[in-house]
Design an enzyme around this catalytic site. Structure first.
Site, short mmCIF file in Angstrom:
data_model
loop_
_atom_site.label_atom_id
_atom_site.label_comp_id
_atom_site.label_asym_id
_atom_site.label_seq_id
_atom_site.Cartn_x
_atom_site.Cartn_y
_atom_site.Cartn_z
N SER B 29 46.60 10.88 47.82
CA SER B 29 45.14 11.16 47.64
C SER B 29 44.42 10.03 46.77
O SER B 29 43.16 9.86 47.18
CB SER B 29 44.56 12.34 47.21
OG SER B 29 44.28 12.35 45.66
N LYS B 71 41.95 11.44 39.67
CA LYS B 71 41.05 11.41 40.57
C LYS B 71 40.00 10.32 40.05
O LYS B 71 39.93 9.88 38.88
CB LYS B 71 40.36 12.57 40.60
CG LYS B 71 40.93 13.81 41.12
CD LYS B 71 40.97 13.82 42.74
CE LYS B 71 41.96 14.96 43.24
NZ LYS B 71 42.41 14.86 44.59
#
Lengths: 170, 148
Positions: B29, B71
Site C-alpha cells: 500500500s 501511512k
C-alpha cells in the site's frame, strides 16, 4: 573528608534478597486472574492454530476445547470479510469447517493487555491478532487486527464472552 | 495489506526497542515509496516535540507496537478530506501528490478530520478503495515517523 558509606548489614541484604526471590516466585507461580486469562489466551491461540496434515479427529478434539474457553452465548465480531458469530455451537461449527483449508494456519496474540474488574468476575483484554497462512508457496500474513475480548468468570474459569474487532480508521 | 512487523529479535529489541523501531514492510500500500518486504526505521520520538505535518509518513500502532500500519498524513485536524475521481481534495482543493504514480478512480465523500485525528492514506492507490486501509485515525495511535 568524605567518610566511606558503611556497608549494609548482612541481615538486611539477606532479607531483601529473600523478598525479591519470593516476589519472583509469586510472579512465576502465582495464580492471579490476569495470569489465568493469559494462559487461556495461549490455549485459545494453540487451539485455533492448524498444523500440517492435522487429522479431522484432532480437530474435533480441539473443537471440544472451545467449550472450556467460550461462554455458550459468546458473541464474535471479527470484522469483514469474516462473519459475525453468536453462540458457542455456531463458533465450533465454523471452526470445524476450517479443517478443510490446506496448509498451516498459525494464530498469535501480540501486545496483550489484561484488565480485571475490581469484582474479579469480569475482565477485558486487548490484543493484536495475527493469522499466518503457510502454503507451499510461502507464508502469507493476513491483515492483523486489534481485538477487544470481554471475559466472564464462570465456575472459577475465565471464558470469552465477546470478542470484537476495533476499527482503526473511520 | 499494508502492515509492518516490528522486528522482535532480542538484539534489535535491546538496541532499538524504544527509540528506533526496525520495521519490515508487509504489503504494497505504500509502493512505490516503500516496497513490500523492505525495511525501515521508525523514530518514536519524531512527534514528541512537533505535530505531524502533511506529507509525513507515520507508523500507526494497533494494540501495541509489534504490528503497525505505515501511512502518509494527507489531512490535518479540522480539514475536510475527500476523493473525487481519484483526486485527493483537502478543503475542496486538489492536493499535489508527487509520491502517487498510479492513477486511480477512488471516490469518497468528504469527511472532517476531528481535533485529535489525522487523515492518512497509502501512496499506492491502484487497489480498490475498499481494499485499502485509510481514513481518519486517532492521533493517539501514532507510534512515530519513518527515518527515511
Amino acid at each position: 573528608v568524605v567518610k566511606p558509606r558503611p556497608p549494609l548489614p548482612r541481615p538486611v541484604l539477606v532479607l531483601a534478597a529473600a523478598a525479591a526471590a519470593a516476589l519472583l516466585l509469586w510472579w512465576w507461580c502465582g495464580d492471579s486472574d490476569e495470569r489465568r486469562i493469559r494462559s487461556a489466551l495461549d490455549l485459545l491461540a494453540d487451539t485455533l492454530t492448524k498444523r500440517a496434515d492435522e487429522p479431522k479427529l484432532a480437530f474435533v478434539g480441539k473443537a471440544r476445547t472451545l467449550d472450556d474457553l467460550l461462554t455458550h452465548d459468546v458473541v464474535l465480531r471479527p470484522g469483514e470479510p469474516l462473519p459475525d458469530v453468536e453462540g458457542r455451537d455456531k463458533a465450533k461449527g465454523l471452526f470445524l469447517q476450517a479443517w478443510r483449508y490446506g496448509g498451516v494456519v498459525t494464530v498469535r496474540f501480540a501486545d496483550v493487555t489484561v484488565r480485571v474488574e475490581p469484582t474479579g468476575e469480569r475482565a477485558t483484554s486487548r490484543m493484536t491478532v495475527t493469522v499466518t497462512h503457510r502454503t507451499t508457496e510461502g507464508d502469507e500474513l493476513l491483515e492483523p487486527r486489534e481485538v477487544v475480548v470481554t471475559w466472564r468468570k464462570l465456575d472459577d474459569a475465565w471464558l470469552v464472552e465477546r470478542a470484537e474487532r476495533v476499527a482503526v480508521f473511520r | 495489506m499494508d502492515m509492518c512487523q516490528h522486528d522482535r529479535r532480542p538484539g534489535t529489541v535491546l538496541v532499538f526497542g524504544y527509540v528506533l523501531l526496525p520495521l519490515r514492510l508487509d504489503g504494497a500500500s505504500m509502493e512505490p515509496t516503500y516496497r513490500d518486504g523492505s525495511w525501515t526505521l521508525v523514530n518514536t520520538l519524531a512527534f514528541r516535540f512537533r505535530e505531524p505535518a502533511r506529507g509525513d509518513v507515520v507508523a500507526l500502532r494497533l494494540a501495541g507496537p509489534s504490528y503497525v500500519y505505515l501511512k502518509r498524513v494527507v489531512g490535518l485536524p479540522g480539514e475536510r478530506v475527500a476523493f473525487v475521481d481519484g483526486r485527493l481534495l483537502v478543503d475542496g482543493r486538489p492536493l499535489v501528490e508527487p509520491y502517487v504514480t498510479e492513477p486511480c478512480t477512488w471516490n469518497r465523500p468528504p469527511v472532517v478530520v476531528g481535533p485529535d485525528e489525522l487523515f492518512v492514506v497509502g501512496d499506492n492507490r491502484s487497489n480498490p478503495l475498499t481494499h485499502h486501509a485509510h481514513g481518519c485515525v486517532a492521533r493517539a495511535r501514532l507510534a512515530g515517523g519513518v527515518l527515511w
